[in-house]
Design a protein around this motif. Structure first.
Motif, PDB file in Angstrom:
ATOM      1  N   PRO A   1      -1.229 -18.571 -48.308  1.00 46.27           N
ATOM      2  CA  PRO A   1      -0.354 -19.299 -47.384  1.00 46.27           C
ATOM      3  C   PRO A   1      -0.513 -18.797 -45.953  1.00 46.27           C
ATOM      4  O   PRO A   1      -1.063 -17.721 -45.709  1.00 46.27           O
ATOM      5  N   VAL A   2      -0.010 -19.576 -45.020  1.00 46.87           N
ATOM      6  CA  VAL A   2      -0.194 -19.284 -43.593  1.00 46.87           C
ATOM      7  C   VAL A   2       0.348 -17.904 -43.234  1.00 46.87           C
ATOM      8  O   VAL A   2      -0.265 -17.149 -42.476  1.00 46.87           O
ATOM      9  N   ARG A   3       1.484 -17.546 -43.804  1.00 47.48           N
ATOM     10  CA  ARG A   3       2.144 -16.293 -43.434  1.00 47.48           C
ATOM     11  C   ARG A   3       1.348 -15.058 -43.832  1.00 47.48           C
ATOM     12  O   ARG A   3       1.612 -13.970 -43.338  1.00 47.48           O
ATOM     13  N   SER A   4       0.342 -15.212 -44.740  1.00 48.80           N
ATOM     14  CA  SER A   4      -0.399 -14.056 -45.241  1.00 48.80           C
ATOM     15  C   SER A   4      -1.816 -13.966 -44.689  1.00 48.80           C
ATOM     16  O   SER A   4      -2.532 -13.010 -44.988  1.00 48.80           O
ATOM     17  N   ARG A   5      -2.258 -14.934 -43.919  1.00 48.66           N
ATOM     18  CA  ARG A   5      -3.668 -14.985 -43.532  1.00 48.66           C
ATOM     19  C   ARG A   5      -4.051 -13.894 -42.553  1.00 48.66           C
ATOM     20  O   ARG A   5      -5.194 -13.442 -42.535  1.00 48.66           O
ATOM     21  N   GLY A   6      -3.109 -13.486 -41.710  1.00 48.96           N
ATOM     22  CA  GLY A   6      -3.423 -12.408 -40.779  1.00 48.96           C
ATOM     23  C   GLY A   6      -3.697 -11.113 -41.504  1.00 48.96           C
ATOM     24  O   GLY A   6      -4.624 -10.365 -41.148  1.00 48.96           O
ATOM     25  N   LEU A   7      -2.929 -10.832 -42.548  1.00 53.19           N
ATOM     26  CA  LEU A   7      -3.125  -9.601 -43.307  1.00 53.19           C
ATOM     27  C   LEU A   7      -4.411  -9.623 -44.113  1.00 53.19           C
ATOM     28  O   LEU A   7      -5.038  -8.584 -44.329  1.00 53.19           O
ATOM     29  N   LEU A   8      -4.803 -10.822 -44.600  1.00 49.79           N
ATOM     30  CA  LEU A   8      -5.976 -10.936 -45.475  1.00 49.79           C
ATOM     31  C   LEU A   8      -7.218 -11.428 -44.730  1.00 49.79           C
ATOM     32  O   LEU A   8      -8.238 -11.721 -45.366  1.00 49.79           O
ATOM     33  N   ASN A   9      -7.133 -11.543 -43.406  1.00 46.18           N
ATOM     34  CA  ASN A   9      -8.287 -11.946 -42.581  1.00 46.18           C
ATOM     35  C   ASN A   9      -8.868 -13.276 -43.042  1.00 46.18           C
ATOM     36  O   ASN A   9     -10.083 -13.446 -43.147  1.00 46.18           O
ATOM     37  N   SER A  10      -8.014 -14.220 -43.345  1.00 44.61           N
ATOM     38  CA  SER A  10      -8.467 -15.544 -43.755  1.00 44.61           C
ATOM     39  C   SER A  10      -8.593 -16.445 -42.540  1.00 44.61           C
ATOM     40  O   SER A  10      -7.689 -16.515 -41.700  1.00 44.61           O
ATOM     41  N   GLY A  11      -9.724 -17.177 -42.462  1.00 46.69           N
ATOM     42  CA  GLY A  11      -9.955 -18.084 -41.341  1.00 46.69           C
ATOM     43  C   GLY A  11      -9.568 -19.509 -41.645  1.00 46.69           C
ATOM     44  O   GLY A  11      -9.910 -20.415 -40.883  1.00 46.69           O
ATOM     45  N   CYS A  12      -8.870 -19.738 -42.759  1.00 48.87           N
ATOM     46  CA  CYS A  12      -8.482 -21.093 -43.154  1.00 48.87           C
ATOM     47  C   CYS A  12      -7.511 -21.691 -42.138  1.00 48.87           C
ATOM     48  O   CYS A  12      -6.621 -21.013 -41.636  1.00 48.87           O
ATOM     49  N   LYS A  13      -7.670 -22.990 -41.862  1.00 47.17           N
ATOM     50  CA  LYS A  13      -6.792 -23.682 -40.940  1.00 47.17           C
ATOM     51  C   LYS A  13      -5.907 -24.708 -41.627  1.00 47.17           C
ATOM     52  O   LYS A  13      -5.121 -25.394 -40.966  1.00 47.17           O
TER      53      LYS A  13
END
Length: 785
Positions: A647-659
């Motif tokens: 989910p959006v709230r976790s992408r910064g922690l997991l370095n996800s580039g998904c939009k």
């Protein structure tokens, strides 16, 4: 096996599928069958070898079931038009009465209200005479538990077997006759009589010769034959048995008086020299023992009568449903006959038809409520009344049906949710199959055209001053995928020409939603230094052919492309020899754009020697198995959803580039099915990514203390649904809502009851509901600042 290989050769992943069969059978080290290319089914030696390792091979069996069985046998119409005995017995003008014949009057209470039974005076004593004749002889034998057909034949002393109880189902009629003849005394039994699969009476001699009974000399020598009548032929068949013959009659579960007497009366001389001996199954013997201490013919008849009473009571449910349904259809039909517009006919046709079959939700997903039958029927009556046009007439005609049920089964109860299941089971017995080919609506293809912007770009050789091409959302417009397409997740560098997006002429076609143009040609446009691709343009084959020899500018290049729908297949996109114009510099597409082309085109497999799979996962926002320890820890903390989506709230922690803001898997599952023409992508690389969390969701369902894993979605302030992960219990759900909104959550206890929560000086109202897919949704409604 032939059918299995026929479908295998049509599969786009036939080599991989066959490898799964071989691996499952442990034949990897057998060179003769290890590769599909080496299989020749015309070679009898190899054919036998292949058959041996495919026998009981679960991979091959599942493939055959999925392709040859379920695809054809599971097809059904969405709606059906129903008729019943009520339609046959409907009221007609004088002189056009409906007349029918019945060999029994047991079901007279279940006849349509428009007709009545008229017994002939001279036949009123038939029932009593039959019972009297049966009581003249005592013969009862209990069979052991789980008796087999051959064991039953071994124990029978009589030469006539009337299988009224259907205890011989494991053998067909020919096998019963052959075995019985083989174990019989050759001096006393010369042949066996039975009915073949064409319902013809035949005789099998000891020499193995089979001939028609009507032309056989054994027709006059039935005393020298063993005779077998299966349950389907224990009525309507007349054979002249010896005058002193005794028949063995099997007793199976639920036999009613009608079936019982019809079977026993094959012995036309019953009570006048001919007799019957009853062979009761272990289950029947136990039921009789609860009614009588003695196992006599009288006890058997009492058991048969109890089954008959139960059968008649059970029939009232179907009687009522058919009667109410008939009057509803009659109401609509009378209105149609009086004249109706096409608009009325379209709406009435929906009311006239019924669903072809109940859904799994209707059969097994409803609450098990034990109610009185009259109450169930009255509820069904009011539901049907909602769709009629003349309610007063409908109620006037249907109330006698309801009152009839109240009179006779007022004290009978049953589970209300089984109504449709039982009704469907009855209808299936006489269902007629009708093959009907339903093809898509005819559409008119759009006239081929070349986008003027594309002509300016290619022929003019300039990349400046050209109007922007269409975005991907234009390509998805007016298609089945428009609502699920999330444009924010795609790169703006991928564009489309008008020739690519215009597939069907929408002004001449009623339905153009199921058509997409395959991606086969891509125009690469870069800056003057050829350092970086500015954008890609997807074009049609017509445009590529029209402009093929105009690609001369090194900054504008044409490249072929193929989706990888088979393992190790070439995709052509990064092969310089297929580039126009030839020579340097060659513009190579970045992996980020290449991945998006994969997902747009329906690619199922990725290059295992590159990072394509990792790039796809990053684009989709997925963290599939196998995961690193850090990712597993994030999953346990619910930073990763059970499906694997981040989910959006976790992408910064997991370095996800998904939009993508929402889980894109529903879009890609439907989109790829259309791109690959429903060939399926089970066990493909894409399937392993999108379905990676399925086992975890299943595990949550199996271990949930609330009878079903709860996958929570939260509707945020903007109205967007954000998947939030699984809650394995109601307490877990409370914790999850607490993490998101904070504040007081203890009041959140009753599903469906609103609870107010305050967060960041904003007031929210939360409601827990359960939808048809058995998911739980937390609806958040903003109340006030």
């Amino acid at each position: 096996m032939n059918e299995c290989f026929t479908y295998l050769y049509k599969s786009p992943i036939k080599e991989q599928e066959y490898l799964g069969w071989v691996t499952n059978a442990g034949q990897n080290n057998q060179p003769s069958v290890a590769s599909l290319d080496g299989i020749n089914l015309l070679d009898q030696v190899q054919r036998r070898q292949v058959f041996n390792f495919l026998t009981k091979n679960t991979f091959a069996i599942n493939f055959w079931l999925s392709n040859a069985v379920f695809r054809t046998e599971s097809k059904q119409f969405e709606k059906k038009m129903v008729s019943s005995g009520w339609d046959l017995a409907k009221l007609k003008p004088p002189g056009h009465s409906t007349i029918g014949f019945s060999g029994t009057n047991d079901t007279q209470l279940l006849l349509p209200t428009s007709i009545k039974q008229n017994d002939l005076h001279q036949l009123l004593s038939t029932n009593a005479e039959n019972v009297y004749n049966l009581l003249q002889h005592e013969g009862y034998i209990k069979l052991p538990p789980n008796v087999r057909a051959t064991e039953l034949l071994d124990n029978i002393q009589e030469k006539i077997l009337l299988d009224v109880g259907a205890l011989m189902l494991e053998l067909d009629n020919a096998s019963v006759a052959e075995y019985w003849l083989r174990i019989s005394n050759s001096d006393q039994v010369l042949a066996a009589v039975y009915f073949d699969k064409y319902d013809q009476a035949v005789v099998r001699s000891r020499s193995g010769i089979i001939e028609s009974l009507s032309t056989s000399p054994y027709l006059k020598q039935l005393d020298k034959c063993v005779i077998y009548l299966d349950d389907a032929h224990c009525r309507g068949i007349d054979l002249k048995f010896p005058p002193n013959a005794t028949a063995a009659v099997t007793l199976g579960k639920g036999i009613t008086k009608d079936k019982f007497v019809q079977g026993c009366m094959r012995m036309r001389g019953l009570g006048h020299g001919q007799n019957v001996t009853f062979y009761a199954s272990n289950e029947v013997h136990h039921q009789i023992s609860t009614m009588s201490d003695e196992f006599t013919t009288k006890a058997v008849i009492l058991w048969v009568y109890s089954n008959t009473i139960k059968s008649i009571k059970d029939g009232f449910m179907q009687f009522a449903m058919q009667g109410i349904g008939y009057h509803r259809r009659r109401d609509l039909w009378e209105k149609i006959s009086d004249g109706a517009s096409l608009t009325d006919l379209a709406s009435w046709s929906e009311k006239y038809t019924e669903p072809s079959a109940p859904t799994l939700q209707q059969l097994y997903g409803q609450e098990r409520v034990n109610e009185k039958v009259p109450i169930i029927i009255q509820k069904q009556f009011y539901r049907q009344a909602e769709s009629v046009l003349d309610r007063n007439t409908f109620e006037k005609l249907s109330h006698p049906v309801v009152d009839h049920c109240v009179t006779y089964v007022s004290d009978m109860s049953r589970f209300a949710h089984l109504l449709d299941e039982e009704q469907e089971r009855e209808l299936d017995q006489d269902e007629e199959e009708e093959q009907k080919t339903v093809r898509p609506n005819a559409v008119t293809p759009h006239d081929p055209e070349v986008d003027p912007r594309l002509i300016t770009l290619v022929v003019g050789g300039t990349t400046t001053g050209i109007p922007a091409f269409d975005t991907l959302s234009v390509d998805m417009k007016d298609t089945l995928f428009e609502k699920k397409f999330e444009s924010r997740g795609w790169s703006p560098k991928i564009m489309c020409s008008s020739g690519f997006t215009r597939v069907v002429d929408k002004t001449k076609s009623k339905n153009s939603s199921g058509y997409l143009r395959p991606i086969r040609y891509v125009v690469k446009v870069c800056d003057n230094d050829c350092d970086e691709i500015k954008y890609l343009v997807l074009i049609s084959a017509h445009e590529a052919n029209h402009l093929l020899f105009h690609f001369k500018n090194k900054n504008i290049q044409l490249q072929m492309f193929l989706p990888r729908i088979r393992p190790k297949q070439r995709i052509l996109i990064n092969e310089p020899c297929l580039n126009r114009p030839h020579g340097d510099p060659y513009l190579k597409i970045s992996s980020e754009l290449l991945v998006q082309l994969f997902m747009l085109s329906g690619t199922l497999y990725y290059d295992k020697d590159s990072d394509e799979r990792e790039k796809v996962c990053d684009f989709l926002g997925y963290c599939p198995k196998p995961r690193t320890p850090e990712q597993e820890e994030a999953f346990e903390k619910r930073l990763i959803n059970s499906s694997g989506f981040i989910p959006v709230r976790s992408r910064g922690l997991l370095n996800s580039g998904c939009k993508f803001k929402k889980d894109p898997s529903p879009f890609f599952i439907e989109h790829h099915a259309a791109r690959t023409r429903n060939l399926g992508y089970s066990d493909s690389d894409l399937d392993k990514i999108l379905m990676s969390g399925q086992s975890e969701v299943d595990g949550a369902k199996n271990n949930d203390e609330t009878n079903g894993g709860l996958f929570v979605c939260i509707d945020d302030e903007d109205g967007d649904t954000v998947p939030f992960g699984p809650a394995y219990s109601f307490e877990g759900l409370k914790v999850m809502v607490q993490e998101v909104f904070g504040g007081e959550i203890e009041k959140f206890k009753v599903p469906g009851k609103p609870v107010t929560i305050i967060k960041n000086e904003r007031t929210f109202q939360i409601v827990l509901t359960r939808n048809k897919q058995e998911l739980v949704r937390v609806e958040v409604i903003k109340i006030a600042e």
